[in-house]
Motif scaffolding. Structure first.
Motif, PDB file in Angstrom:
ATOM      1  N   ARG A 174       0.806  -1.209   0.000  1.00 44.27           N
ATOM      2  CA  ARG A 174       0.000   0.000   0.000  1.00 44.27           C
ATOM      3  C   ARG A 174       0.843   1.265   0.000  1.00 44.27           C
ATOM      4  O   ARG A 174       0.434   2.279  -0.556  1.00 44.27           O
ATOM      5  CB  ARG A 174      -0.937   0.001   1.212  1.00 44.27           C
ATOM      6  CG  ARG A 174      -1.973  -1.118   1.166  1.00 44.27           C
ATOM      7  CD  ARG A 174      -2.913  -1.023   2.346  1.00 44.27           C
ATOM      8  NE  ARG A 174      -3.941  -2.069   2.294  1.00 44.27           N
ATOM      9  CZ  ARG A 174      -4.911  -2.217   3.174  1.00 44.27           C
ATOM     10  NH1 ARG A 174      -4.982  -1.383   4.199  1.00 44.27           N
ATOM     11  NH2 ARG A 174      -5.795  -3.191   3.049  1.00 44.27           N
ATOM     12  N   ASN A 175       1.994   1.221   0.631  1.00 45.79           N
ATOM     13  CA  ASN A 175       2.868   2.389   0.652  1.00 45.79           C
ATOM     14  C   ASN A 175       3.497   2.571  -0.728  1.00 45.79           C
ATOM     15  O   ASN A 175       4.223   1.702  -1.216  1.00 45.79           O
ATOM     16  CB  ASN A 175       3.951   2.217   1.720  1.00 45.79           C
ATOM     17  CG  ASN A 175       4.717   3.500   1.968  1.00 45.79           C
ATOM     18  OD1 ASN A 175       5.263   4.101   1.048  1.00 45.79           O
ATOM     19  ND2 ASN A 175       4.762   3.920   3.224  1.00 45.79           N
ATOM     20  N   ARG A 176       3.221   3.694  -1.364  1.00 42.84           N
ATOM     21  CA  ARG A 176       3.687   3.904  -2.739  1.00 42.84           C
ATOM     22  C   ARG A 176       5.208   3.959  -2.827  1.00 42.84           C
ATOM     23  O   ARG A 176       5.801   3.385  -3.754  1.00 42.84           O
ATOM     24  CB  ARG A 176       3.091   5.199  -3.293  1.00 42.84           C
ATOM     25  CG  ARG A 176       1.575   5.129  -3.504  1.00 42.84           C
ATOM     26  CD  ARG A 176       1.093   6.390  -4.194  1.00 42.84           C
ATOM     27  NE  ARG A 176      -0.341   6.314  -4.476  1.00 42.84           N
ATOM     28  CZ  ARG A 176      -1.027   7.262  -5.103  1.00 42.84           C
ATOM     29  NH1 ARG A 176      -0.394   8.363  -5.500  1.00 42.84           N
ATOM     30  NH2 ARG A 176      -2.313   7.117  -5.316  1.00 42.84           N
ATOM     31  N   LEU A 186      10.516  -8.473   8.264  1.00 40.62           N
ATOM     32  CA  LEU A 186       9.710  -7.589   9.105  1.00 40.62           C
ATOM     33  C   LEU A 186       8.368  -7.283   8.457  1.00 40.62           C
ATOM     34  O   LEU A 186       7.332  -7.217   9.140  1.00 40.62           O
ATOM     35  CB  LEU A 186      10.472  -6.291   9.388  1.00 40.62           C
ATOM     36  CG  LEU A 186      11.651  -6.388  10.358  1.00 40.62           C
ATOM     37  CD1 LEU A 186      12.332  -5.036  10.510  1.00 40.62           C
ATOM     38  CD2 LEU A 186      11.191  -6.898  11.720  1.00 40.62           C
ATOM     39  N   TRP A 187       8.383  -7.087   7.152  1.00 38.20           N
ATOM     40  CA  TRP A 187       7.119  -6.836   6.449  1.00 38.20           C
ATOM     41  C   TRP A 187       6.192  -8.043   6.560  1.00 38.20           C
ATOM     42  O   TRP A 187       4.986  -7.890   6.798  1.00 38.20           O
ATOM     43  CB  TRP A 187       7.401  -6.504   4.988  1.00 38.20           C
ATOM     44  CG  TRP A 187       6.155  -6.248   4.194  1.00 38.20           C
ATOM     45  CD1 TRP A 187       5.389  -5.115   4.198  1.00 38.20           C
ATOM     46  CD2 TRP A 187       5.523  -7.166   3.288  1.00 38.20           C
ATOM     47  NE1 TRP A 187       4.322  -5.258   3.346  1.00 38.20           N
ATOM     48  CE2 TRP A 187       4.368  -6.500   2.772  1.00 38.20           C
ATOM     49  CE3 TRP A 187       5.810  -8.441   2.848  1.00 38.20           C
ATOM     50  CZ2 TRP A 187       3.518  -7.098   1.852  1.00 38.20           C
ATOM     51  CZ3 TRP A 187       4.961  -9.041   1.932  1.00 38.20           C
ATOM     52  CH2 TRP A 187       3.841  -8.381   1.434  1.00 38.20           C
ATOM     53  N   LEU A 188       6.757  -9.233   6.376  1.00 40.57           N
ATOM     54  CA  LEU A 188       5.940 -10.439   6.523  1.00 40.57           C
ATOM     55  C   LEU A 188       5.413 -10.580   7.952  1.00 40.57           C
ATOM     56  O   LEU A 188       4.252 -10.964   8.163  1.00 40.57           O
ATOM     57  CB  LEU A 188       6.758 -11.666   6.144  1.00 40.57           C
ATOM     58  CG  LEU A 188       7.089 -11.841   4.656  1.00 40.57           C
ATOM     59  CD1 LEU A 188       7.997 -13.047   4.447  1.00 40.57           C
ATOM     60  CD2 LEU A 188       5.811 -11.988   3.832  1.00 40.57           C
ATOM     61  N   ARG A 246       7.456   1.290  -4.874  1.00 39.69           N
ATOM     62  CA  ARG A 246       8.328   1.685  -5.987  1.00 39.69           C
ATOM     63  C   ARG A 246       9.758   1.185  -5.765  1.00 39.69           C
ATOM     64  O   ARG A 246      10.407   0.688  -6.697  1.00 39.69           O
ATOM     65  CB  ARG A 246       8.310   3.209  -6.124  1.00 39.69           C
ATOM     66  CG  ARG A 246       9.019   3.721  -7.376  1.00 39.69           C
ATOM     67  CD  ARG A 246       8.891   5.221  -7.510  1.00 39.69           C
ATOM     68  NE  ARG A 246       7.508   5.603  -7.735  1.00 39.69           N
ATOM     69  CZ  ARG A 246       6.747   6.236  -6.849  1.00 39.69           C
ATOM     70  NH1 ARG A 246       7.242   6.536  -5.662  1.00 39.69           N
ATOM     71  NH2 ARG A 246       5.518   6.574  -7.140  1.00 39.69           N
ATOM     72  N   ILE A 247      10.250   1.293  -4.528  1.00 40.32           N
ATOM     73  CA  ILE A 247      11.607   0.815  -4.225  1.00 40.32           C
ATOM     74  C   ILE A 247      11.709  -0.694  -4.428  1.00 40.32           C
ATOM     75  O   ILE A 247      12.663  -1.206  -5.015  1.00 40.32           O
ATOM     76  CB  ILE A 247      11.994   1.212  -2.795  1.00 40.32           C
ATOM     77  CG1 ILE A 247      12.124   2.732  -2.685  1.00 40.32           C
ATOM     78  CG2 ILE A 247      13.286   0.538  -2.381  1.00 40.32           C
ATOM     79  CD1 ILE A 247      12.358   3.229  -1.277  1.00 40.32           C
ATOM     80  N   VAL A 248      10.697  -1.418  -3.947  1.00 39.42           N
ATOM     81  CA  VAL A 248      10.702  -2.878  -4.107  1.00 39.42           C
ATOM     82  C   VAL A 248      10.667  -3.256  -5.585  1.00 39.42           C
ATOM     83  O   VAL A 248      11.383  -4.172  -6.027  1.00 39.42           O
ATOM     84  CB  VAL A 248       9.499  -3.488  -3.356  1.00 39.42           C
ATOM     85  CG1 VAL A 248       9.332  -4.960  -3.707  1.00 39.42           C
ATOM     86  CG2 VAL A 248       9.687  -3.334  -1.852  1.00 39.42           C
TER      87      VAL A 248
END
Length: 469
Positions: A130-132, A189-191, A136-138
């Motif tokens: 959700r974080n734009r 951490l995201w997971l 974009r970085i990913v």
């Protein structure tokens, strides 16, 4: 150490320069130039066709109703129409050329088709984040990795990043290590946070658990997942966790000084969840704040007031200050309304009228019934207190008091019961002199003179205009 680092980097840069020269020489071959021209023509064609197709398809996509997920997916594809057309055109040209010539003459086309298709797929999948900025970085990092893999430059890039390293005692710190550690830690951490949010949502639907237990379990699970993710990431990149004992001691000292309030709020939040003093949905008063609790967080409690303001109150305040929980054990609460009537009124009639007026208000509870008591004989009124009960304090207190007072006003007015109000009489201790100013040389008519004389106190026309009142 610095000389060794400079030597490794220089050697790799020399190899890279040699490889670049060989790549430029390969591009100057006739079939390579033809493939470059085909790729440029395909880019221009896809740009024109993509813009045209997007303009024609957008109204149809916007016409979709009732399917938000399908609409979002089609919108993602619609914004990448030019890239999709480019991938399809390159794939078609690649297929045709492989049927009419040698596969070795389509090497550049194969790489371009793979890169474009990989970018379309990665850019669509990354939108799940959700974080734009993070998405974009990913997307860029993932596509860079795939591009190096497709072009066969992954090993050279890995060696170059690993060569840029510093030897700190027995520990070797390289750019490759840093990139791997950051990517692995961020991913885990995201997971952990995503799975923790999923667990919290599932716990919120568990009706057999109390709201406080649901919040407590959700926060404990999320905190444990984050700690496990961080430990796993550090172990995976080769960091010895036993070496962090000194660091943990330093963190403890920092917590004792710099993070004192943060830890205090966190511990206070755990205490609130364990003792169940407040829970989501409770109506509370804390100082000048009155509202209902929307959410319990690790550091603060979200309280929404009647005017729509959301106060983020630190958990520590609920431990150290006096809190009024209007719905701790029961939502049934009593409210008081004070009023007074004139001494010419019948107190028994006033009491009956006030009780009937309170019963006529919808939010007033009938059991226990409203009561009205005479509380005193004031200077200008007979004082009463009207007490009634409600079960929905979260819907406001001032509004129900106002409705009860309006009902009493209507009942008193209909029955002829007077409500006293103060009268003030001003007495002048000294005479007041009144003068009527006129412009210089203006005599004024006899009628004006008579009016001026009357304004000075009702004296006769021949009276002295300076006579005191």
């Amino acid at each position: 150490m610095d000389e060794l680092l400079d030597g490794n980097v220089a050697a790799l840069l020399g190899d890279a320069e040699t490889g670049l020269l060989a790549f430029v020489e390969m591009l100057m071959r006739p079939w390579m130039l033809i493939q470059v021209a085909i790729i440029v023509a395909a880019i221009l064609l896809s740009f024109v066709v993509g813009r045209f197709a997007e303009a024609r398809l957008e109204p149809r996509v916007r016409a979709i109703r009732g399917q938000p997920r399908l609409l979002r997916f089609l919108a993602l594809l619609l914004r990448r129409t030019s890239w999709i057309v480019l991938a399809l055109v390159l794939l078609a040209v690649l297929t045709v050329m492989r049927t009419v010539t040698w596969p070795s003459r389509t090497y550049l086309l194969l790489i371009a088709t793979s890169l474009v298709a990989a970018w379309v797929l990665i850019s669509v999948i990354s939108k799940l984040i959700r974080n734009r900025a993070v998405a974009r970085i990913v997307a860029i990092l993932a596509w860079a990795f795939v591009a190096l893999r497709i072009t066969g430059l992954l090993d050279e890039a890995t060696e170059l990043l690993d060569a840029a390293a510093l030897q700190i005692g027995s520990f070797r710190l390289s750019l490759l290590f840093l990139i791997q550690a950051v990517l692995l830690l961020s991913g885990l951490l995201w997971l952990a946070v995503t799975f923790g949010n999923f667990v919290e949502q599932r716990l919120e639907r568990a009706s057999d658990l109390t709201p406080t237990i649901r919040v407590l379990l959700g926060k404990v699970v999320k905190f444990a997942l984050i700690i496990a993710a961080a430990a796993t990431a550090l172990s995976a990149v080769g960091v010895d966790l036993t070496a962090l004992t000194v660091f943990s001691g330093a963190v403890g000292v920092g917590i004792g000084f710099g993070l004192q309030k943060v830890v205090s709020n966190f511990i206070s939040g755990m205490i609130i969840l364990l003792d169940k003093s407040i829970k989501p949905g409770d109506t509370i008063s804390l100082g000048e704040t009155f509202g209902w609790i929307r959410e319990l967080r690790a550091r603060f409690v979200s309280v929404v007031t009647r005017d729509g303001k959301e106060f983020l109150i630190p958990n520590e305040d609920f431990i150290t200050q006096q809190v009024v929980n209007w719905s701790f054990t029961d939502t049934l609460i009593r409210l008081d309304v004070h009023f007074g009537v004139a001494y010419t009124s019948d107190p028994h009639q006033v009491s009956r009228l006030a009780i009937e007026a309170a019963k006529s208000v919808e939010r007033v509870h009938q059991a226990p019934p409203p009561v009205c008591w005479l509380t005193g004989f004031g200077d200008s009124s007979i004082d009463f207190i009207l007490r009634f009960w409600i079960r929905d304090p979260q819907n406001g207190l001032t509004n129900v008091r106002g409705k009860v007072l309006l009902a009493c006003w209507d009942a008193f007015k209909e029955a002829g019961v007077a409500i006293p109000f103060p009268h003030r009489q001003v007495i002048l201790s000294e005479p007041v002199e009144v003068r009527v100013s006129q412009p210089p040389g203006a005599e004024g008519s006899p009628k004006d003179k008579a009016r001026s004389t009357r304004a000075r106190g009702g004296a006769r026309p021949h009276a002295d205009p300076k006579m005191p009142l």
